[in-house]
Write an enzyme that holds these catalytic residues in place. Sequence first.
Site, PDB file in Angstrom:
ATOM      1  CD  GLU A  54       5.460  -4.407  -0.858  1.00  0.00           C
ATOM      2  OE1 GLU A  54       5.603  -5.500  -1.423  1.00  0.00           O
ATOM      3  OE2 GLU A  54       5.245  -4.304   0.376  1.00  0.00           O
ATOM      4  CB  CYS A  82       0.041  -8.615   0.293  1.00  0.00           C
ATOM      5  SG  CYS A  82      -0.144  -6.987   1.071  1.00  0.00           S
TER       6      CYS A  82
END
Length: 144
Positions: A54, A82
Amino acid sequence: MHKTYMRMAIAKAKEGKASPTGGAFGAVIVLKDQVVCAVHNQVKKEQDLTQHAELHAIQIAAKKLGKKALQECVLYTSCEPCMMCLGACHWAQFKAIYFGASAQDAKKYGYVYSDCYYQMNTQLRHQEFKMTQLLAEEAVAVWE
């Protein structure tokens, strides 16, 4: 179209898993039905613990589009972001986020987030970040 882009993210996760310098996580950023970037985790390659798929995708998209925020873009990621990646997603201001495997799925396969993350209210997190789970079984299969 959402499934198509999610499958691209999952394919990137498979590619990363197969690569000796990759990681089993993928991300795709889309702007108005155009893929801006499609990447996999770069932690091993870059020897940089922050190069989750990401974050890597956000960095590429921001440079490519010449923008600090990506509020018109949608993020597709093979696994629920996360805490670090969620922070980056907050600043990116994505229109929406679609994820495959959940944080709980990741934990089962040895990708353990912080205890604080698991103690968060999942529904509120998903609502705040406009997150929707999609193709979970296909995403989890990458780790099997």
